[in-house]
Design an enzyme around this catalytic site. Structure first.
Site: not given
Length: 540
Positions: A188, A430, A454, A501
Site C-alpha cells: 500500500h 498477449e 504476457d 498497453c
C-alpha cells in the site's frame, strides 16, 4: 553519514527530516477473569468502537483516494464481524477464563498463521489485514493512542511498513517521501507513493533504525538509496539532482495541451493505464488523451463477493463521464494466474499462468461475464467506452463473445434499459497464438492492444513472476518485437488500429521502433504520459 540501499518504487529526490511512524507500545498479558459475561461485553464494546473508527477511515479515504482504495476499510469492518473470528475470541475468553486482550491477540496470531499457510495469494494477503484490525481492537482495549503526532513540518515518513489504515491518516500535504524497512512494490505504501508522485524506497531492512528519528535524510528514489545525515558533498549532489528532476518536470508541464506528433507529422495517441477510479485524477493531471487500459479486475479483487451489475455500472459510468468524451478502453475481468480471488472458487493449478484465467473464466461462467457486459453497455451511453477482451487465442473465442453480447443486448432491450448499441470491441494480443492468427482476428474486431508483459512471458517461455529468471526475461528480444510488428501489419491490413498497453509502451528506447512498426497508440502509467509525449516529438 549513513548510506542504506533498498528498492526504488518511485523516482525523484526528497530532502527533509525523518519521522518514524510509531505504533502504540503495549504488552499483552494473560490474566484470569471471573466475570466472563462482563469480559465478553467489554470486547464487544471495543469491537463496535473499532468498526466505528473504520467507518470514519472509509469516509476519509473516499475523499482522499477514491472508492476503490477506500474499500479496504469496508473489508476490515466485515472482518471484525466475521463469525469464525468472533467465536474464536469468545471461546478463548470463556473456556480459558482469560482477559479479552489475550483472546484477541491469540486469535489474531492463529488466523494470521492460517492465512499465511494458504496457497492462495489473495488469502495470504488477508494475514496482514487480520493483524491490522486486531491491533485496532487491542489499542482500544488497552486505552492507547496510535500513529503519528501532529506533523508540524513536511517530512520523510519512515516505518517498518504501513498498513492502509495508517497511510490514510497521514497529512498528505506534508509527506515528502517514504522509506520503509520491508514491503513490496505492490504494498500500500508503494501504491500511495506512485499515486502521490513522491519518492519512495522500500526494503531498507533493519539498518533503517528508529534511532535516526528527527535526523536530516535524503531519499533518492532513482537509485533506491537513503542517506542519513548526508555529508556536504552528498547533500550538494542530491540537491542538484533534485533540481534537475524538478526542471525536467517543469519542462514536461509545458507539453500539456500539445499533440503527440513526430517531426514528420505522424500522430500517435498516448493514453493511460489505470487500475481504479482513484487514478482518474492522475490521468487528467498528466494530460493523457484517454484511458488505454482500465483493469476492471480490481473491482473483483477489492470485493468480498461478486460485484453487482449496479456496482460495476456506477464505476464505469463515473470513468466515462470524468473523461468527457475521451476514449476509455475497459478490459473485461482478467482474474487467475497471479490475480486470485477466493470467492471465485478457483482450484489450485500447477501452472496458473497457462491455466483457467481471464476470458476462459468468462466463456465458461457466462453469468459472471454477462453481468459485466450489461454494466459496460449501459455505461457506454455516458461516454466513449470501448471493451477489450484478454487472453484471446482463437477466432472461435471472439465469435462466442459476440454471441453472448447479442444475448446481453436483447435482454437489455426487452427490459427497456438504455444501452449503447455500437460499442468498439478489441482484443489483447498477449499470446503467440493470437499473433499467428492476427490477420483473421483483425477481421472480427475494431482494434488490438498488445499486452507486452504476457506476450514476452509466453514467447520466451519464462515465468515473469520468478525473480531468479530476471536476467533471462528480455522484453527487447527480437522474437517479441517481431511478434508486435506482425500483429501491427495484420491489424492495418484489415482496417483495425493497434496499440500497446503493456510495460514496454513506456520504454522510451523503443518509441522510435514502435512508430516505425506503425503502432497507432501507446498506453502507459499516468506519470509516463508527458515523458512519452516528449520522446514522440523528438522522433522522425
Amino acid at each position: 553519514m549513513v548510506t542504506i540501499t533498498g528498492k526504488s518504487v518511485f523516482g525523484g529526490v526528497s530532502i527533509g527530516k525523518l519521522l518514524f511512524y510509531k505504533r502504540s507500545e503495549k504488552v499483552i498479558k494473560r490474566t484470569h477473569v471471573d466475570d466472563l459475561d462482563a469480559e465478553w461485553k467489554r470486547f464487544q464494546e471495543a469491537k463496535d468502537a473499532a468498526v466505528s473508527q473504520l467507518q470514519g477511515l472509509y469516509d476519509k479515504a473516499l475523499e482522499d483516494v477514491g472508492e476503490a482504495n477506500a474499500m479496504i476499510f469496508e473489508i476490515h469492518q466485515m472482518m471484525l464481524e466475521d463469525l469464525d473470528y468472533l467465536e474464536s475470541i469468545e471461546n478463548i475468553i470463556r473456556t480459558q477464563e482469560v482477559n479479552a486482550e489475550f483472546a484477541v491477540a491469540t486469535t489474531a496470531d492463529n488466523f494470521a498463521k492460517m492465512f499465511s499457510a494458504m496457497d492462495d495469494a489473495y488469502m495470504q494477503g488477508r494475514a496482514a489485514d487480520v493483524k491490522d484490525v486486531s491491533e485496532r481492537v487491542l489499542d482500544i482495549l488497552c486505552g492507547v493512542d496510535t500513529g503519528l503526532k501532529e506533523m508540524s513540518e513536511p517530512c520523510i515518513i519512515a516505518a517498518d511498513d504501513l498498513a492502509p489504515s495508517e497511510t490514510v491518516q497521514l497529512d498528505k500535504s506534508k509527506v515528502l517521501g517514504f522509506a520503509t524497512q520491508f514491503g513490496s512494490a505492490n504494498s500500500h505504501t508503494a501504491i500511495l507513493a506512485r499515486t502521490m508522485n513522491i519518492p519512495a524506497v522500500i526494503g531498507l531492512g533493519e539498518e533503517l533504525s528508529p534511532e535516526y528519528n528527527g535526523k536530516t535524510a535524503v531519499v533518492d528514489g532513482f537509485t533506491g538509496t537513503i542517506y542519513i545525515e548526508p555529508d556536504e558533498e552528498t547533500m550538494k549532489e542530491m540537491t542538484e539532482k533534485r533540481q534537475k528532476d524538478l526542471d525536467r518536470k517543469a519542462l514536461l508541464e509545458q507539453l500539456k495541451g500539445k499533440e503527440n506528433v513526430t517531426k514528420s507529422g505522424r500522430k500517435i495517441n498516448v493514453y493511460a493505464n489505470i487500475g481504479n477510479v482513484s487514478d482518474l485524477g492522475a490521468v487528467l493531471k498528466n494530460d493523457a488523451g484517454g484511458i488505454g487500459l482500465f483493469r476492471s479486475e480490481f473491482l473483483y479483487l477489492e470485493n468480498s463477493d461478486f460485484p453487482t451489475e449496479e456496482q460495476q455500472f456506477s464505476v464505469y459510468k463515473q470513468v466515462a463521464e470524468s473523461m468527457a468524451g475521451k476514449k476509455v478502453i475497459i478490459r473485461t475481468l482478467d482474474i487467475g494466474a497471479d490475480k486470485q480471488v477466493d470467492y471465485f472458487g478457483l482450484d489450485k493449478e500447477e501452472n496458473p499462468a497457462l491455466g483457467y484465467r481471464a476470458i476462459r473464466i468468462c466463456l465458461t461462467r457466462p453469468e459472471i461475464f454477462k453481468t459485466q457486459l450489461r454494466a459496460l453497455y449501459r455505461a457506454a451511453v455516458y461516454g466513449n467506452i470501448s471493451i477489450m477482451f484478454p487472453m484471446i487465442i482463437s477466432v472461435d473465442e471472439v465469435k462466442q463473445i459476440k454471441e453472448i453480447i447479442a444475448e446481453v443486448k436483447e435482454e437489455l432491450r426487452s427490459e427497456g434499459i438504455p444501452f449503447k448499441e455500437d460499442v468498439e470491441l478489441g482484443i489483447m494480443i498477449e499470446t503467440p497464438a493470437s499473433v499467428m492468427v492476427s490477420r483473421e482476428l483483425a477481421k472480427e474486431v475494431d482494434f488490438f492492444s498488445v499486452g507486452t508483459n504476457d506476450l514476452t512471458q509466453y514467447t520466451l517461455a519464462i515465468d515473469r513472476q520468478n525473480n531468479k529468471l530476471d536476467r533471462f526475461f528480455d522484453p527487447h528480444h527480437p522474437a517479441v518485437l517481431a511478434m508486435i510488428r506482425m500483429a501491427a501489419e495484420s491489424a492495418h491490413a484489415e482496417g483495425a488500429w493497434i496499440g500497446i498497453c503493456g510495460e514496454l509502451g513506456a520504454d522510451l528506447e523503443l518509441t522510435q521502433e514502435f512508430i516505425d512498426m506503425g503502432l497507432d497508440e501507446l498506453s502507459v502509467s499516468p506519470a509516463m504520459v508527458l515523458p512519452l509525449r516528449n520522446r514522440i516529438r523528438e522522433c522522425d
